[in-house]
Each structure stands twice: as C-alpha cells, then as structure tokens.
Design an enzyme around this catalytic site. Sequence first.
Site, PDB file in Angstrom:
ATOM      1  N   GLY A 166       0.849  -1.188   0.000  1.00  0.00           N
ATOM      2  CA  GLY A 166       0.000   0.000   0.000  1.00  0.00           C
ATOM      3  C   GLY A 166       0.884   1.237   0.000  1.00  0.00           C
TER       4      GLY A 166
ATOM      5  CG  PHE B 268     -12.097  15.595   4.440  1.00  0.00           C
ATOM      6  CD1 PHE B 268     -12.159  15.861   3.090  1.00  0.00           C
ATOM      7  CD2 PHE B 268     -12.263  14.285   4.867  1.00  0.00           C
ATOM      8  CE1 PHE B 268     -12.374  14.842   2.174  1.00  0.00           C
ATOM      9  CE2 PHE B 268     -12.480  13.260   3.960  1.00  0.00           C
ATOM     10  CZ  PHE B 268     -12.540  13.534   2.615  1.00  0.00           C
TER      11      PHE B 268
ATOM     12  CD  GLN C 101     -12.655   7.090  11.402  1.00  0.00           C
ATOM     13  OE1 GLN C 101     -12.210   6.988  10.282  1.00  0.00           O
ATOM     14  NE2 GLN C 101     -12.385   8.114  12.184  1.00  0.00           N
TER      15      GLN C 101
ATOM     16  CG  HIS D 244     -16.669   6.718   6.832  1.00  0.00           C
ATOM     17  ND1 HIS D 244     -17.757   7.360   6.287  1.00  0.00           N
ATOM     18  CD2 HIS D 244     -15.571   7.361   6.362  1.00  0.00           C
ATOM     19  CE1 HIS D 244     -17.317   8.358   5.512  1.00  0.00           C
ATOM     20  NE2 HIS D 244     -15.997   8.376   5.549  1.00  0.00           N
TER      21      HIS D 244
ATOM     22  CG  LEU E 228     -15.975   5.506   1.976  1.00  0.00           C
ATOM     23  CD1 LEU E 228     -16.366   5.723   3.421  1.00  0.00           C
ATOM     24  CD2 LEU E 228     -14.513   5.853   1.775  1.00  0.00           C
TER      25      LEU E 228
ATOM     26  CD  GLU F 291     -15.069  13.216   6.644  1.00  0.00           C
ATOM     27  OE1 GLU F 291     -14.866  12.092   7.124  1.00  0.00           O
ATOM     28  OE2 GLU F 291     -14.640  14.261   7.153  1.00  0.00           O
TER      29      GLU F 291
ATOM     30  NE  ARG G 146     -14.039  10.004   8.124  1.00  0.00           N
ATOM     31  CZ  ARG G 146     -13.050   9.595   7.357  1.00  0.00           C
ATOM     32  NH1 ARG G 146     -12.273   8.602   7.757  1.00  0.00           N
ATOM     33  NH2 ARG G 146     -12.846  10.151   6.187  1.00  0.00           N
TER      34      ARG G 146
ATOM     35  CG  HIS H 255     -13.446   4.090   7.151  1.00  0.00           C
ATOM     36  ND1 HIS H 255     -13.422   3.706   5.835  1.00  0.00           N
ATOM     37  CD2 HIS H 255     -12.760   5.253   7.224  1.00  0.00           C
ATOM     38  CE1 HIS H 255     -12.742   4.609   5.135  1.00  0.00           C
ATOM     39  NE2 HIS H 255     -12.312   5.536   5.949  1.00  0.00           N
TER      40      HIS H 255
ATOM     41  CD  GLU I 122      -6.295   1.171   8.314  1.00  0.00           C
ATOM     42  OE1 GLU I 122      -6.239   1.552   7.114  1.00  0.00           O
ATOM     43  OE2 GLU I 122      -7.337   0.764   8.845  1.00  0.00           O
TER      44      GLU I 122
ATOM     45  NE  ARG J 224      -8.256   7.188   9.148  1.00  0.00           N
ATOM     46  CZ  ARG J 224      -8.748   7.600   7.993  1.00  0.00           C
ATOM     47  NH1 ARG J 224      -8.402   8.771   7.491  1.00  0.00           N
ATOM     48  NH2 ARG J 224      -9.592   6.860   7.320  1.00  0.00           N
TER      49      ARG J 224
HETATM   50  C1  LIG Z   1     -12.654   2.791   1.071  1.00  0.00           C
HETATM   51  C2  LIG Z   1     -11.618   3.562   1.819  1.00  0.00           C
HETATM   52  C3  LIG Z   1     -11.412   4.895   1.538  1.00  0.00           C
HETATM   53  C4  LIG Z   1     -10.449   5.624   2.233  1.00  0.00           C
HETATM   54  N1  LIG Z   1     -10.272   6.948   1.940  1.00  0.00           N
HETATM   55  C5  LIG Z   1      -9.302   7.638   2.570  1.00  0.00           C
HETATM   56  C6  LIG Z   1      -9.039   8.987   2.231  1.00  0.00           C
HETATM   57  O1  LIG Z   1      -9.652   9.567   1.336  1.00  0.00           O
HETATM   58  N2  LIG Z   1      -8.069   9.630   2.901  1.00  0.00           N
HETATM   59  C7  LIG Z   1      -7.347   9.040   3.898  1.00  0.00           C
HETATM   60  O2  LIG Z   1      -6.471   9.678   4.457  1.00  0.00           O
HETATM   61  N3  LIG Z   1      -7.545   7.740   4.198  1.00  0.00           N
HETATM   62  C8  LIG Z   1      -8.501   7.036   3.568  1.00  0.00           C
HETATM   63  N4  LIG Z   1      -8.708   5.722   3.897  1.00  0.00           N
HETATM   64  C9  LIG Z   1      -7.756   5.052   4.797  1.00  0.00           C
HETATM   65  C10 LIG Z   1      -6.463   4.775   4.046  1.00  0.00           C
HETATM   66  O3  LIG Z   1      -6.747   4.451   2.717  1.00  0.00           O
HETATM   67  C11 LIG Z   1      -5.676   3.624   4.659  1.00  0.00           C
HETATM   68  O4  LIG Z   1      -5.557   3.784   6.040  1.00  0.00           O
HETATM   69  C12 LIG Z   1      -4.262   3.570   4.066  1.00  0.00           C
HETATM   70  O5  LIG Z   1      -4.332   3.587   2.673  1.00  0.00           O
HETATM   71  C13 LIG Z   1      -3.538   2.333   4.547  1.00  0.00           C
HETATM   72  O6  LIG Z   1      -2.366   2.176   3.821  1.00  0.00           O
HETATM   73  P1  LIG Z   1      -1.322   1.052   4.197  1.00  0.00           P
HETATM   74  O7  LIG Z   1      -0.182   1.238   3.282  1.00  0.00           O
HETATM   75  O8  LIG Z   1      -1.071   1.103   5.651  1.00  0.00           O
HETATM   76  O9  LIG Z   1      -2.079  -0.331   3.938  1.00  0.00           O
HETATM   77  P2  LIG Z   1      -2.926  -0.925   2.707  1.00  0.00           P
HETATM   78  O10 LIG Z   1      -3.051   0.003   1.582  1.00  0.00           O
HETATM   79  O11 LIG Z   1      -4.166  -1.480   3.308  1.00  0.00           O
HETATM   80  O12 LIG Z   1      -2.011  -2.120   2.210  1.00  0.00           O
HETATM   81  C14 LIG Z   1      -1.807  -3.283   2.971  1.00  0.00           C
HETATM   82  C15 LIG Z   1      -0.850  -4.176   2.224  1.00  0.00           C
HETATM   83  O13 LIG Z   1      -0.452  -5.258   3.051  1.00  0.00           O
HETATM   84  C16 LIG Z   1      -0.450  -6.447   2.300  1.00  0.00           C
HETATM   85  N5  LIG Z   1      -0.638  -7.572   3.226  1.00  0.00           N
HETATM   86  C17 LIG Z   1      -1.483  -7.658   4.283  1.00  0.00           C
HETATM   87  N6  LIG Z   1      -1.357  -8.849   4.892  1.00  0.00           N
HETATM   88  C18 LIG Z   1      -0.406  -9.531   4.213  1.00  0.00           C
HETATM   89  C19 LIG Z   1       0.169 -10.829   4.347  1.00  0.00           C
HETATM   90  N7  LIG Z   1      -0.199 -11.676   5.310  1.00  0.00           N
HETATM   91  N8  LIG Z   1       1.120 -11.190   3.471  1.00  0.00           N
HETATM   92  C20 LIG Z   1       1.510 -10.360   2.468  1.00  0.00           C
HETATM   93  N9  LIG Z   1       0.996  -9.138   2.288  1.00  0.00           N
HETATM   94  C21 LIG Z   1       0.054  -8.725   3.159  1.00  0.00           C
HETATM   95  C22 LIG Z   1      -1.583  -6.274   1.319  1.00  0.00           C
HETATM   96  O14 LIG Z   1      -1.408  -7.116   0.210  1.00  0.00           O
HETATM   97  C23 LIG Z   1      -1.428  -4.795   0.959  1.00  0.00           C
HETATM   98  O15 LIG Z   1      -0.485  -4.656  -0.069  1.00  0.00           O
HETATM   99  C24 LIG Z   1      -9.678   4.989   3.220  1.00  0.00           C
HETATM  100  C25 LIG Z   1      -9.868   3.645   3.490  1.00  0.00           C
HETATM  101  C26 LIG Z   1     -10.842   2.943   2.824  1.00  0.00           C
HETATM  102  C27 LIG Z   1     -11.064   1.500   3.200  1.00  0.00           C
END
Ligand SMILES: Cc1cc2nc3c(=O)[nH]c(=O)nc-3n(C[C@H](O)[C@H](O)[C@H](O)COP(=O)(O)OP(=O)(O)OC[C@H]3O[C@@H](n4cnc5c(N)ncnc54)[C@H](O)[C@@H]3O)c2cc1C
Length: 576
Positions: free
Chosen positions: A12, A117, A230, A232, A242, A245, A276, A343, A375, A386
Amino acid sequence: MLQHDVLIVGSGLAGMRAALEVAQDPTLDVAILTKVHPLRSHSGAAQGGIAASLNNSTDQDSWELHMYDTVKGGDFLVDQNAAEIMTREAPENIFELEHMGCAFSRYDDGRIAQRRFGGHTEPRAVYATDRTGHALLTVLFEQLLKLGVKVYSEWYALDLIVRDGVCQGLVVYDILTGQLETIAARGVMFATGGYGRAFRVTTNSFASTGDGIVLAYRAGIPLQDMEFVQFHPTGLQGSGILLSEAARGEGAHLTNADGERFMERYAAERMELAPRDIIARAEQTEIDEGRGVTDLRDSVFMDLRPIGEERIRYALPAVMHLAKDFAGIDPLKEPVPIQPTAHYSMGGIPCDVDGQVRLKDQEDRPIVGFFAAGECSCVSVHGANRLGTNSLLEAVVFGRRTGRTLRNRVKDLDPTRITEGDMVDAVAEVDRFMTGHGDQKVGAIRADLRDLMMEKCGVFRSQALLDEALGGVKDLQERFTRAAIDDHTTTFNTDLLDALELGHMLEYSELIVVGALTRQESRGGHARVDFPTRDDEHWFKHTLAYRDEDGPRLEYSEVNMQPQYRDPYPPEERKY
Ligand SMILES: Cc1cc2nc3c(=O)[nH]c(=O)nc-3n(C[C@H](O)[C@H](O)[C@H](O)COP(=O)(O)OP(=O)(O)OC[C@H]3O[C@@H](n4cnc5c(N)ncnc54)[C@H](O)[C@@H]3O)c2cc1C
C-alpha cells in the site's frame, strides 16, 4: 532460503513509500512482499483526499492548527510528538508526490485545490477528484518499477521470526505454487494495513484482515489501542461500501425519516463536518430511536443534491457511480441510504516516529530490525479517532521516515539467520488445513464473527454487550479448532488463505473486545453507553495487549505530550 537486506510486507502507500526511500541507496537490496497485486492494496480505494496545510484556499491555516485539529479529533489520546511531525512534514510530502507525477485536482490558476473535511478547521484536503488513493498508488508503483524494486506479488506472510529481541525474517507462502519459503532480512518492515474485516458492515477490502498485527502479536510484540475502531458515517446501506466524506465536504446533507437535518442536534456548529465518531453516533441514535429510513429503518439519508449536478460530476464521480452500481440509486435525483460502517483501525503495532517497533515495556526495548508504518502501526497520530485525510498522510509521512531509517540503519544490523526449525509453526498451521478434517466451515465461522462484532462491539458498546461479545469470540475460537477446508490443492488455494486469515481475525477480535471491556469511559471511536463521558483521570493512557499463555494481558502506557517545536495541547472538552 531467500535473502534481502530489507523486506517490506505490504504494497500500500506506506510500504511503497518506504521501499522508494530504501531504494535510493543502490547498494541496498530491498524487496516488497504482498498478498494481493500491489495496485489492489486498499490504499487504492481511498477516495477523499490527503491532508496538508498548504493554505491554497485560505491564508488561515498552519501546521499548528492541523496538529491541534488532529489532537482534538483523536480525543486527546494522540501522541503529540508524532502528530507534530506528521503535520509539519505534510506539505513537503505533498509536493514530492506532485513532482513524482501525481495528478492532483487544481484551481484554475494551477495551484493544488483543497477542500473541507470533517474535524479540520480549514480546507486542507488535497485530492485527485474522489480517486486520490488510486492516483497516489499508481504514481508510487511507477517509481518502484523504474528503480527495479523486487516485488513478491501474491505471496503471503505467515510467520514473523523474532529471536532474543532481534527480528530474523519471515516464513512466507507462495500463493501460486503453495510452497513455503523463508526470507531472511536484516530489516523487516510491516505495512500490512488495517483490521476492519472483522465487522459485517465495512468499507475495508477483503485483504484487510489484520495479518501483520497478529504475526507481530504472536512473536511477542504487544498491540496498542486495539479497542479503537472507526465507524465511518457514510457506508452504503447493507454493504457498507464507502461513499467518501468528500461528499459532505462538498456540501451533502444528512437527513432522517422526518426530513430533518439531524446534525443540528448533535454538532450545531460543524453539522455534517463534525468528526466521524460524532456523526456515526448521531446516525445510530436516529436509527435506534426509530427515525431511520428505508423499509428496514436501519439507515439515514445522505442527500447530494444541494451540491449541484455539475460539481458532483466533476468532484465526486466515484461516489456517484458507487451509489448507482451498488444501490441502483442516482444521487443526482434522490438521496442515498447510508449507515455507519467499520472503516479504520486506530490500533496496531506500537512504534516510534522513525518506524522502530517497540515493546513499550519498562525499558521500552526495541525489536531490533523490525519496523512498521501505515494503518497496521500505532505511532498514535490518530489517538481514539482519526480525522479524514490524515491516514493517507500518515502512510506517506511515516512510510518515508521508516524507509529512511531502514536505509540509514540497516547496514549496521547483523546478518540474520533462519533455520529449518523456524518453519515448524508455519508448516503445522498450513498442514492442519491441508491434511486435517473437521466439522466446521470457515465461511460460517467468519460470518458469525462479523455479525457478532458488528452487533456487540459496534458504534455503541456496554458491559453487557461486550460480555456477550467476549463469550461469542471464545466460542468461535473453539469452533475454529475444528474447522476444515474443502480444497486441498496447492495452486491458488484461496480456501486455505481464508482459513489463515480467519485465524488472525479471531485472535485480534478478542483484543478489540477485551480492550473495550476494560476501558470504562467513552473516548473517540470507543463509546460506552454505561460510561458515557471521557475519564482523563483514569483513562488518559494507551492500552497495550501482550500475549500470555492463558490469553491477553493488558498494560497501559502514557500519552506522549512532548512535541518539539511548541507546547502540547492539554486535554479539553471536545465540542464541535
Ligand atoms: C474505502 C476507503 C477509503 C479511504 N479513503 C481515505 C481517504 O480519502 N483519505 C485518507 O487519508 N484515508 C482514507 N482511507 C484510509 C487509508 O486508505 C488507509 O488507512 C491507508 O491507505 C492504509 O495504507 P497502508 O499502506 O497502511 O495499507 P494498505 O493500503 O491497506 O495495504 C496493505 C498491504 O499489506 C499487504 N498484506 C497484508 N497482509 C499480508 C500478508 N499476510 N502477506 C503479504 N501481504 C500482506 C496487502 O497485500 C497490501 O499490499 C480509506 C480507506 C478505505 C477502506
């Protein structure tokens, strides 16, 4: 055995941003491992925006104000050293992403546009219409391709190997071939995302099953503030998908069965742009008191029409299409039924502002060579709740910082060693399903868990509900010991992955419930009807859950009140 200097689990925003930073040093060998294709990481689903006090539509904003909003939004459980770093570093991170090629929405004069926001005093959401996460993720992925970073796509991390406080590497599973492998790495970083899938109604992707946090927990690392989940306010009725917002940021109204804009009674000043947790509770109260809409009376309306057709088409195309495709409703013509939906996971793996994972025990020892961001981590910039747009920001700011830490420190870390013996647990976990029999179905246990968590540990909680939740989780854990899968083949065995993920969900759900039971107050996303107010005297502290032989043991740690460049914001009553 495979080997890298740095192995990042998760592709991510946090994982990719970190990898990019490590890859700046061409002598370092960095790889990313992800269970879904990188571009399918949940970050790509983010819609509304990413916060930074750029001051492009006002001259009132500052990082101090952004920090204050963040601390207050988090109901003062925020670690203020971390919130300060995030808000101060926000603008430079945005400009960097822009220079990498991220196509942010703009004003006519070319400056990056910003919108309002919830919980933010000033308009500070930077956005790419309502597909911000997708825009950011693709840009970072391009950069990684350019630098030739190795990606293990569709590989699953199964076990984290920690010996004597030093992280050695991972046991992983190649989803395509069914092979178990070990990967040794001097620096391991988790960027494995959130844990919202434990709830029936959720915005989270199928991958958000909290694997990383449970792997860490099983390796002896505590999990912090797990009870804070959280909800939403604007998930599509039923599915919980979703609707950003950003819709409210652009001017959508929330109404009940009487056609009343009910937020007037809950947050008269901020109305639909209160944080939220406050809106989700307002909606749930309207629903519980019989003012819900639709035949089921389980939702309220979000009305986009006050925004106007032209602006909706320009600024909210995804919201419009989601409502049409998943609910058959055209928001240009009628209001959309929405309900609170799980969320965001405020809790996670405790780490410091450089991404170093820490035990948070008496000596606050680090786990050498183990890092986390995004996250799955809990550097605690969100505290108990958040603010929207702060999470993408957290992922890039702390992803970048953690990548830098790895780049600077990893050469000083000793090479690690993984032996055959380190694979024993993972082999047993897989074998149990591949060769075992049982009378319980994984899908049925998962459905029961998600119902249980939604109904007994949702927007409103109480001792009685949580007691039932805890009993329920334990029953499900017992059923899981008798669970079996139908598919025993090795190629792309999603049955097996479902079972492994359910094991994780059952383990962390217990921590959510135990943390919620113990915390006898209401703060941010954790609302107890039997303890309706915040209690700073007893509960101004973080929860830490350690894994003991006979179950989780809770300890507590202080909230950091030591920002570097200004005085801390003391707890105050949280009104909007
Ligand atoms: C629908 C939605 C809309 C959102 N909109 C917003 C927004 O507009 N603004 C904002 O600030 N936040 C928003 N958020 C929150 C935000 O998107 C996330 O908190 C953030 O993107 C998380 O990023 P990350 O890199 O931590 O994890 P993620 O993007 O969730 O990536 C997790 C990664 O871990 C990998 N992984 C997990 N477990 C394993 C495993 N066992 N083995 C190998 N790989 C694994 C997955 O494959 C993935 O690549 C939103 C969330 C959602 C659900």
